[in-house]
Structure formats: structure tokens, C-alpha cells
Design a protein around this motif. Sequence first.
Motif, PDB file in Angstrom:
ATOM      1  N   GLU A  40      48.595  69.781  48.795  1.00 36.80           N
ATOM      2  CA  GLU A  40      48.804  69.474  47.349  1.00 36.80           C
ATOM      3  C   GLU A  40      47.953  68.413  47.261  1.00 36.80           C
ATOM      4  OE1 GLU A  40      52.648  67.967  46.192  1.00 36.80           O
ATOM      5  OE2 GLU A  40      53.556  69.600  47.051  1.00 36.80           O
ATOM      6  N   VAL A  41      47.239  68.267  46.123  1.00 34.88           N
ATOM      7  CA  VAL A  41      46.322  67.254  45.661  1.00 34.88           C
ATOM      8  C   VAL A  41      47.153  66.148  44.624  1.00 34.88           C
ATOM      9  CG1 VAL A  41      44.149  66.796  44.324  1.00 34.88           C
ATOM     10  CG2 VAL A  41      44.235  68.742  45.662  1.00 34.88           C
ATOM     11  N   GLN A  42      46.942  65.029  45.181  1.00 36.21           N
ATOM     12  CA  GLN A  42      47.881  64.038  44.515  1.00 36.21           C
ATOM     13  C   GLN A  42      46.973  63.602  43.195  1.00 36.21           C
ATOM     14  OE1 GLN A  42      48.351  60.641  47.094  1.00 36.21           O
ATOM     15  NE2 GLN A  42      49.757  61.912  48.472  1.00 36.21           N
ATOM     16  N   ALA A  43      47.769  63.315  42.193  1.00 37.06           N
ATOM     17  CA  ALA A  43      47.453  63.147  40.799  1.00 37.06           C
ATOM     18  C   ALA A  43      47.103  61.555  40.965  1.00 37.06           C
ATOM     19  CB  ALA A  43      48.175  63.505  39.819  1.00 37.06           C
ATOM     20  N   ALA A  44      45.893  61.132  40.229  1.00 37.39           N
ATOM     21  CA  ALA A  44      45.741  59.653  40.123  1.00 37.39           C
ATOM     22  C   ALA A  44      46.803  58.977  39.444  1.00 37.39           C
ATOM     23  CB  ALA A  44      44.262  59.543  39.234  1.00 37.39           C
ATOM     24  N   PRO A  45      47.068  57.692  39.728  1.00 38.73           N
ATOM     25  CA  PRO A  45      48.021  56.851  38.952  1.00 38.73           C
ATOM     26  C   PRO A  45      47.879  56.863  37.374  1.00 38.73           C
ATOM     27  CG  PRO A  45      46.995  55.584  40.340  1.00 38.73           C
ATOM     28  CD  PRO A  45      46.546  56.892  40.845  1.00 38.73           C
ATOM     29  N   VAL A  46      48.890  56.850  36.575  1.00 35.29           N
ATOM     30  CA  VAL A  46      48.584  56.759  35.371  1.00 35.29           C
ATOM     31  C   VAL A  46      48.526  55.241  34.925  1.00 35.29           C
ATOM     32  CG1 VAL A  46      49.663  57.083  32.829  1.00 35.29           C
ATOM     33  CG2 VAL A  46      49.948  58.770  34.873  1.00 35.29           C
ATOM     34  N   LEU A  47      47.371  54.830  34.146  1.00 39.77           N
ATOM     35  CA  LEU A  47      47.163  53.340  34.054  1.00 39.77           C
ATOM     36  C   LEU A  47      47.377  53.152  32.733  1.00 39.77           C
ATOM     37  CD1 LEU A  47      43.630  53.085  35.822  1.00 39.77           C
ATOM     38  CD2 LEU A  47      45.869  52.234  36.740  1.00 39.77           C
ATOM     39  N   PRO A  48      47.755  51.953  32.408  1.00 42.11           N
ATOM     40  CA  PRO A  48      48.111  51.483  30.918  1.00 42.11           C
ATOM     41  C   PRO A  48      46.851  51.672  30.189  1.00 42.11           C
ATOM     42  CG  PRO A  48      48.519  49.608  32.360  1.00 42.11           C
ATOM     43  CD  PRO A  48      48.078  50.942  33.105  1.00 42.11           C
ATOM     44  N   PRO A  49      47.103  51.781  28.666  1.00 45.76           N
ATOM     45  CA  PRO A  49      45.683  51.895  27.950  1.00 45.76           C
ATOM     46  C   PRO A  49      45.073  50.475  27.852  1.00 45.76           C
ATOM     47  CG  PRO A  49      47.684  52.159  26.699  1.00 45.76           C
ATOM     48  CD  PRO A  49      48.044  52.002  27.988  1.00 45.76           C
ATOM     49  N   ALA A  50      43.605  50.473  27.835  1.00 49.31           N
ATOM     50  CA  ALA A  50      42.805  49.200  27.606  1.00 49.31           C
ATOM     51  C   ALA A  50      43.588  48.530  26.179  1.00 49.31           C
ATOM     52  CB  ALA A  50      41.659  49.587  27.735  1.00 49.31           C
ATOM     53  N   PRO A  51      43.409  47.054  26.354  1.00 45.36           N
ATOM     54  CA  PRO A  51      43.377  46.716  24.975  1.00 45.36           C
ATOM     55  C   PRO A  51      42.633  46.808  23.809  1.00 45.36           C
ATOM     56  CG  PRO A  51      43.652  44.835  26.803  1.00 45.36           C
ATOM     57  CD  PRO A  51      43.202  46.348  27.453  1.00 45.36           C
ATOM     58  N   ALA A  52      42.913  47.031  22.535  1.00 48.84           N
ATOM     59  CA  ALA A  52      42.081  47.343  21.692  1.00 48.84           C
ATOM     60  C   ALA A  52      40.808  46.668  21.263  1.00 48.84           C
ATOM     61  CB  ALA A  52      42.872  47.703  20.237  1.00 48.84           C
ATOM     62  N   ASN A  53      41.049  45.192  21.682  1.00 47.13           N
ATOM     63  CA  ASN A  53      39.994  44.363  21.386  1.00 47.13           C
ATOM     64  C   ASN A  53      39.266  43.784  22.632  1.00 47.13           C
ATOM     65  OD1 ASN A  53      41.969  42.874  22.786  1.00 47.13           O
ATOM     66  ND2 ASN A  53      42.363  41.266  21.553  1.00 47.13           N
ATOM     67  N   GLY A  54      39.171  44.946  23.664  1.00 46.66           N
ATOM     68  CA  GLY A  54      38.598  44.427  24.676  1.00 46.66           C
ATOM     69  C   GLY A  54      39.083  43.752  25.832  1.00 46.66           C
ATOM     70  N   GLY A  55      38.534  43.332  26.839  1.00 44.89           N
ATOM     71  CA  GLY A  55      39.071  42.382  28.053  1.00 44.89           C
ATOM     72  C   GLY A  55      40.224  43.103  28.537  1.00 44.89           C
ATOM     73  N   GLY A  56      39.685  44.189  29.544  1.00 43.52           N
ATOM     74  CA  GLY A  56      40.773  44.985  30.135  1.00 43.52           C
ATOM     75  C   GLY A  56      41.351  44.502  31.524  1.00 43.52           C
ATOM     76  N   TYR A  57      41.356  43.167  31.476  1.00 44.66           N
ATOM     77  CA  TYR A  57      41.683  42.590  32.884  1.00 44.66           C
ATOM     78  C   TYR A  57      43.264  42.387  32.760  1.00 44.66           C
ATOM     79  CZ  TYR A  57      42.544  38.770  36.118  1.00 44.66           C
ATOM     80  OH  TYR A  57      43.042  38.314  37.406  1.00 44.66           O
ATOM     81  N   SER A  58      43.785  42.746  34.082  1.00 43.60           N
ATOM     82  CA  SER A  58      45.229  42.807  34.128  1.00 43.60           C
ATOM     83  C   SER A  58      45.725  42.255  35.606  1.00 43.60           C
ATOM     84  CB  SER A  58      45.883  44.111  33.910  1.00 43.60           C
ATOM     85  OG  SER A  58      45.571  44.805  34.983  1.00 43.60           O
ATOM     86  N   LEU A  59      46.441  41.428  35.889  1.00 46.71           N
ATOM     87  CA  LEU A  59      46.689  40.667  37.194  1.00 46.71           C
ATOM     88  C   LEU A  59      47.461  41.849  37.924  1.00 46.71           C
ATOM     89  CD1 LEU A  59      46.309  38.476  38.902  1.00 46.71           C
ATOM     90  CD2 LEU A  59      48.359  37.549  37.941  1.00 46.71           C
ATOM     91  N   SER A  60      46.628  43.077  38.624  1.00 48.82           N
ATOM     92  CA  SER A  60      47.545  43.825  39.370  1.00 48.82           C
ATOM     93  C   SER A  60      47.897  43.545  40.725  1.00 48.82           C
ATOM     94  CB  SER A  60      46.683  45.013  39.334  1.00 48.82           C
ATOM     95  OG  SER A  60      45.276  44.860  40.049  1.00 48.82           O
ATOM     96  N   GLU A  61      48.605  44.098  41.497  1.00 51.18           N
ATOM     97  CA  GLU A  61      48.580  43.988  43.095  1.00 51.18           C
ATOM     98  C   GLU A  61      47.452  43.842  43.700  1.00 51.18           C
ATOM     99  OE1 GLU A  61      51.628  43.059  44.425  1.00 51.18           O
ATOM    100  OE2 GLU A  61      52.436  43.299  42.281  1.00 51.18           O
ATOM    101  N   HIS A  62      46.383  44.551  43.347  1.00 53.15           N
ATOM    102  CA  HIS A  62      45.134  44.605  43.997  1.00 53.15           C
ATOM    103  C   HIS A  62      44.435  43.210  43.705  1.00 53.15           C
ATOM    104  CE1 HIS A  62      41.255  45.777  45.632  1.00 53.15           C
ATOM    105  NE2 HIS A  62      40.602  45.307  44.499  1.00 53.15           N
ATOM    106  N   VAL A  63      44.552  42.626  42.708  1.00 50.18           N
ATOM    107  CA  VAL A  63      43.835  41.509  42.231  1.00 50.18           C
ATOM    108  C   VAL A  63      44.734  40.260  42.848  1.00 50.18           C
ATOM    109  CG1 VAL A  63      43.302  39.916  40.164  1.00 50.18           C
ATOM    110  CG2 VAL A  63      42.956  42.344  40.193  1.00 50.18           C
ATOM    111  N   LYS A  64      45.780  40.527  42.932  1.00 51.48           N
ATOM    112  CA  LYS A  64      46.522  39.209  43.612  1.00 51.48           C
ATOM    113  C   LYS A  64      46.494  39.329  45.077  1.00 51.48           C
ATOM    114  CE  LYS A  64      50.655  39.805  40.511  1.00 51.48           C
ATOM    115  NZ  LYS A  64      52.009  40.102  40.491  1.00 51.48           N
ATOM    116  N   ARG A  65      46.309  40.353  45.632  1.00 53.10           N
ATOM    117  CA  ARG A  65      45.973  40.444  47.283  1.00 53.10           C
ATOM    118  C   ARG A  65      44.506  39.710  47.339  1.00 53.10           C
ATOM    119  NH1 ARG A  65      47.618  45.542  48.495  1.00 53.10           N
ATOM    120  NH2 ARG A  65      45.704  46.135  47.644  1.00 53.10           N
ATOM    121  N   TYR A  66      43.635  40.023  46.474  1.00 55.29           N
ATOM    122  CA  TYR A  66      42.236  39.657  46.635  1.00 55.29           C
ATOM    123  C   TYR A  66      42.231  38.117  46.418  1.00 55.29           C
ATOM    124  CZ  TYR A  66      37.661  38.010  45.438  1.00 55.29           C
ATOM    125  OH  TYR A  66      36.534  37.328  45.424  1.00 55.29           O
ATOM    126  N   TYR A  67      43.005  37.598  45.344  1.00 50.89           N
ATOM    127  CA  TYR A  67      42.988  36.206  45.468  1.00 50.89           C
ATOM    128  C   TYR A  67      43.836  35.326  46.633  1.00 50.89           C
ATOM    129  CZ  TYR A  67      41.638  36.465  40.551  1.00 50.89           C
ATOM    130  OH  TYR A  67      40.946  36.542  39.377  1.00 50.89           O
TER     131      TYR A  67
END
Length: 75
Positions: A43-70
Motif C-alpha cells: 500500500e502507498v500511504q497518503a500524505a497527511p491532510v494539512l489545514p488550509p493556509a490563512p487567507a491573509n498569508g503567514g502560514g506559520y503554525s507551531l507544529s510538533e516538528h517546529v516544537k522539536r526544532y526549538y
Amino acid sequence: MQDSHSTAAMPASRRRFFAGAAAVGAAAAAVAVLPRGGDAPAEVQAAPVLPPAPANGGGYSLSEHVKRYYQTAST
């Protein structure tokens, strides 16, 4: 009169040896890179569904990946 470049009973030269070694190495690399027929994933795993980007730009979100980086960068 003998020809110094006759091909009869010519000993193996270093040039011929390295050319053969290069050919064997290239063939081994090609075999290593080619896909195998029986190892296809079931089976080929599907990519995870991401939330849509904000309408006014600035698609930064504090995800688990970003928290681990910090956590790793703050040492």
C-alpha cells in the motif's frame, strides 16, 4: 620483421585492467539502483491532510516538528 603492436599473445595491461574494473563497478552500481520486482510496497500511504493556509498569508503554525526544532536548538 616483427610488429611491436601485434595483438597475438599480448599480456594484460594496466589500462585494460582499470577499464574492466570501471565497467564492473558501473554495472554493480546500476544493479544496486534499479528497482526490484518483488519488493513493491503493498500500500502507498497518503500524505497527511494539512489545514488550509490563512487567507491573509503567514502560514506559520507551531507544529510538533517546529516544537522539536526549538527544543534541540535552544541548547
